[in-house]
Design an enzyme around this catalytic site. Structure first.
Site, PDB file in Angstrom:
ATOM      1  N   LYS A 103       0.866  -1.195   0.000  1.00  0.00           N
ATOM      2  CA  LYS A 103       0.000   0.000   0.000  1.00  0.00           C
ATOM      3  C   LYS A 103       0.889   1.227   0.000  1.00  0.00           C
ATOM      4  CE  LYS A 103      -4.478   0.734   0.197  1.00  0.00           C
ATOM      5  NZ  LYS A 103      -5.476  -0.203  -0.345  1.00  0.00           N
ATOM      6  N   GLY A 215     -23.720   3.785   0.962  1.00  0.00           N
ATOM      7  CA  GLY A 215     -22.646   4.230   0.069  1.00  0.00           C
ATOM      8  C   GLY A 215     -23.031   4.042  -1.380  1.00  0.00           C
ATOM      9  N   GLY A 217     -20.730   4.992  -3.988  1.00  0.00           N
ATOM     10  CA  GLY A 217     -19.540   5.208  -4.806  1.00  0.00           C
ATOM     11  C   GLY A 217     -19.395   4.024  -5.738  1.00  0.00           C
TER      12      GLY A 217
HETATM   13  P1  NAD Z   1     -16.013   5.920  -3.287  1.00  0.00           P
HETATM   14  O1  NAD Z   1     -15.199   7.056  -2.812  1.00  0.00           O
HETATM   15  O2  NAD Z   1     -16.263   5.729  -4.743  1.00  0.00           O
HETATM   16  O3  NAD Z   1     -17.468   5.987  -2.588  1.00  0.00           O
HETATM   17  C1  NAD Z   1     -17.686   6.168  -1.228  1.00  0.00           C
HETATM   18  C2  NAD Z   1     -19.175   6.389  -1.011  1.00  0.00           C
HETATM   19  O4  NAD Z   1     -19.415   6.555   0.377  1.00  0.00           O
HETATM   20  C3  NAD Z   1     -19.751   7.634  -1.675  1.00  0.00           C
HETATM   21  O5  NAD Z   1     -21.029   7.326  -2.189  1.00  0.00           O
HETATM   22  C4  NAD Z   1     -19.911   8.610  -0.523  1.00  0.00           C
HETATM   23  O6  NAD Z   1     -20.956   9.535  -0.752  1.00  0.00           O
HETATM   24  C5  NAD Z   1     -20.256   7.665   0.593  1.00  0.00           C
HETATM   25  N1  NAD Z   1     -19.993   8.226   1.910  1.00  0.00           N
HETATM   26  C6  NAD Z   1     -18.985   9.025   2.305  1.00  0.00           C
HETATM   27  N2  NAD Z   1     -19.117   9.366   3.592  1.00  0.00           N
HETATM   28  C7  NAD Z   1     -20.225   8.738   4.027  1.00  0.00           C
HETATM   29  C8  NAD Z   1     -20.904   8.673   5.256  1.00  0.00           C
HETATM   30  N3  NAD Z   1     -20.468   9.355   6.328  1.00  0.00           N
HETATM   31  N4  NAD Z   1     -21.997   7.896   5.343  1.00  0.00           N
HETATM   32  C9  NAD Z   1     -22.449   7.222   4.276  1.00  0.00           C
HETATM   33  N5  NAD Z   1     -21.876   7.253   3.077  1.00  0.00           N
HETATM   34  C10 NAD Z   1     -20.780   8.002   2.955  1.00  0.00           C
HETATM   35  O7  NAD Z   1     -15.364   4.613  -2.662  1.00  0.00           O
HETATM   36  P2  NAD Z   1     -15.508   3.129  -3.143  1.00  0.00           P
HETATM   37  O8  NAD Z   1     -14.445   2.818  -4.124  1.00  0.00           O
HETATM   38  O9  NAD Z   1     -16.916   2.844  -3.478  1.00  0.00           O
HETATM   39  O10 NAD Z   1     -15.081   2.349  -1.797  1.00  0.00           O
HETATM   40  C11 NAD Z   1     -15.985   2.207  -0.717  1.00  0.00           C
HETATM   41  C12 NAD Z   1     -15.350   1.304   0.323  1.00  0.00           C
HETATM   42  O11 NAD Z   1     -15.025   0.044  -0.275  1.00  0.00           O
HETATM   43  C13 NAD Z   1     -14.048   1.814   0.924  1.00  0.00           C
HETATM   44  O12 NAD Z   1     -13.964   1.336   2.253  1.00  0.00           O
HETATM   45  C14 NAD Z   1     -12.983   1.124   0.077  1.00  0.00           C
HETATM   46  O13 NAD Z   1     -11.745   0.996   0.766  1.00  0.00           O
HETATM   47  C15 NAD Z   1     -13.631  -0.235  -0.128  1.00  0.00           C
HETATM   48  N6  NAD Z   1     -13.147  -0.979  -1.282  1.00  0.00           N
HETATM   49  C16 NAD Z   1     -13.224  -0.467  -2.547  1.00  0.00           C
HETATM   50  C17 NAD Z   1     -12.799  -1.235  -3.615  1.00  0.00           C
HETATM   51  C18 NAD Z   1     -12.935  -0.739  -5.038  1.00  0.00           C
HETATM   52  O14 NAD Z   1     -12.673  -1.533  -5.955  1.00  0.00           O
HETATM   53  N7  NAD Z   1     -13.339   0.491  -5.263  1.00  0.00           N
HETATM   54  C19 NAD Z   1     -12.249  -2.511  -3.408  1.00  0.00           C
HETATM   55  C20 NAD Z   1     -12.188  -3.003  -2.117  1.00  0.00           C
HETATM   56  C21 NAD Z   1     -12.639  -2.236  -1.075  1.00  0.00           C
END
Ligand code: NAD
Length: 407
Positions: A103, A215, A217
């Site tokens: 990381k 969420g 995202g």
């Molecule tokens: P992202 O930044 O695209 O989306 C995050 C989402 O969370 C957004 O919709 C945001 O509005 C929402 N959010 C932020 N603060 C919030 C709150 N206080 N309450 C509720 N919602 C809130 O991130 P992502 O890529 O979708 O990742 C989300 C999680 O999954 C993270 O923990 C990340 O480490 C994990 N993750 C992501 C991936 C990947 O491929 N993107 C892989 C493994 C793990």
């Protein structure tokens, strides 16, 4: 906030004890093999030169090259990258892909940078860590605030340094620059493969199974989309500004379109609730897919779901995890539930290494096979050892890494 390094250590330590691993092996698994700290200058648009600090943590390479994202955030610090690199070791082992955990990160507020400054910073960071990365050494990927475009710049910079096109050093690139079909939706897609397998195991009919997803995202968006396509009743969805709820089920594609057009869920014709209330809904499956530490000692007593699929990394603190276990809530832990993301990255690396280009269909089929094997293996260990699924997942992962160290 729970120190992520401490919570990972708790779960790994518990698995190590059950496996009766020698102390010297456990000690090797505790700390990263290498932590590189770099300080590098970047020319700003006004001609000034600013110094930035970055890190690359390489946790364990017994099973293969290090693999893990790079985050750009003012909150990046040594302890966080160390913890996240360890997490990646276990996740790669669970998914059974030939990588160890890595990381990286740079302490920077990307909102304060112009696009040119962001590109120069990305390239400068790669020059600083170039001696320790490469397709067979350490393969970074996007993470918080880093995008496919940034990966394209980084891969290009690394190729310039080594004097030949070396696409496999970074994953998460744009498709035109060597990225993989299916990577964008991989994590959410994999989560729904788990949801479907769980429903089969527990004899839950999708149409009668309510799901609340926190969420919207990358992960939450695709999870909700694929869950609805599979016929599950998605009753609640949320973003950082709030949540919406309809006990009869939301029209997921209408919600996703609304969010795309309006930037938030505010005003969508459904009951507005808070993110805190979403976590306390009387649903069958709760899916925290936003961020870490959302279910803690403070709110765990309010959780009413029967199953939790942890799509975010670390959404449940270890204290809350113990309380949920007592309530007999079945948890699919993060390193299994969201492992399709890193598996998708592995497929990108593999295609780059072998100069292949797979179709999206092929990528998603292979992802499905891998995640179903990982889920079945974890359930077997859970039954055999009479432990919860999180402990079983860590037992399998720690066992694989310890065996590779021994080899
Ligand atoms: P992202 O930044 O695209 O989306 C995050 C989402 O969370 C957004 O919709 C945001 O509005 C929402 N959010 C932020 N603060 C919030 C709150 N206080 N309450 C509720 N919602 C809130 O991130 P992502 O890529 O979708 O990742 C989300 C999680 O999954 C993270 O923990 C990340 O480490 C994990 N993750 C992501 C991936 C990947 O491929 N993107 C892989 C493994 C793990």
């Amino acid at each position: 906030m729970t120190d992520p390094f401490e919570s990972t250590k708790t779960f790994v330590g518990r698995a190590g004890k059950l496996l009766k691993l020698p102390l010297r092996v456990l000690e090797r698994l505790e700390e990263p093999e290498r932590l590189v700290t770099v300080r590098f200058p970047v020319r700003m648009d006004d001609g000034r030169e600013c110094l930035f600090r970055g890190f690359r943590s390489q946790h364990n390479s017994a099973r293969g090259p290090y693999k893990g994202g790079i985050r750009f955030s003012p909150a990046v610090n040594e302890s966080e990258v160390k913890a996240l690199s360890s997490w990646m070791t276990w996740k790669c082992a669970v998914a059974d892909i030939p990588f160890g955990g890595g990381k990286g990160g740079v302490i920077v507020d990307v909102k304060k940078l112009s696009k040119g400054e962001l590109e120069r910073l990305s390239r400068a960071y790669v020059r600083a860590i170039a001696p320790v990365i490469g397709p067979t050494k350490d393969v970074p990927a996007p993470d918080m605030n880093t995008t496919p475009e940034i990966m394209d710049w980084m891969a290009d910079e690394y190729s310039k340094i080594v004097g030949k096109k070396t696409l496999a050093t970074f994953t998460g690139k744009n498709i035109k620059n060597g990225g993989s079909q299916g990577r964008t939706e991989a994590t959410g897609f994999g989560g729904v493969i788990i949801l479907k397998a769980l429903a089969r195991r527990e004899k839950l009919a999708p149409g009668q199974t309510s799901v609340a997803a926190q969420g919207l995202g990358n992960v939450g968006h695709y999870f909700a989309r694929f869950a609805a396509e599979a016929g599950f009743k998605v009753v609640a969805m949320s973003d950082s500004r709030g949540a919406i709820y309809d006990k009869n089920g939301l029209n997921v594609s209408a919600v996703l379109n609304y969010k795309k057009e309006n930037g938030s869920l505010k005003g969508y014709p459904a009951e507005e609730i808070t993110n805190e209330a979403l976590l306390a809904l009387p649903v069958d499956v709760l899916v925290p897919a936003a961020m870490e530490d959302v279910i803690t000692e403070a709110n765990v007593s309010k959780v009413k779901a029967r199953y939790i699929i942890e799509m975010a990394n670390g959404p449940i603190t270890p204290e809350a995890d113990s309380a949920l276990k007592k309530k007999k809530i079945f948890i699919v832990p993060d390193i299994l539930a969201n492992s399709a993301g890193v598996t998708g990255s592995y497929f990108e690396w593999y295609q780059n290494m072998h100069k292949e280009r797979w179709t999206k269909d092929k990528v998603l089929k292979k992802l499905e096979q891998k995640i179903l094997i990982a889920f079945a293996e974890s359930l077997r260990t859970m039954t055999k050892r009479k432990v919860d699924l999180r402990t079983a997942v860590y037992i399998n992962a720690v066992q694989k890494v310890a065996a590779a160290i021994k080899d």
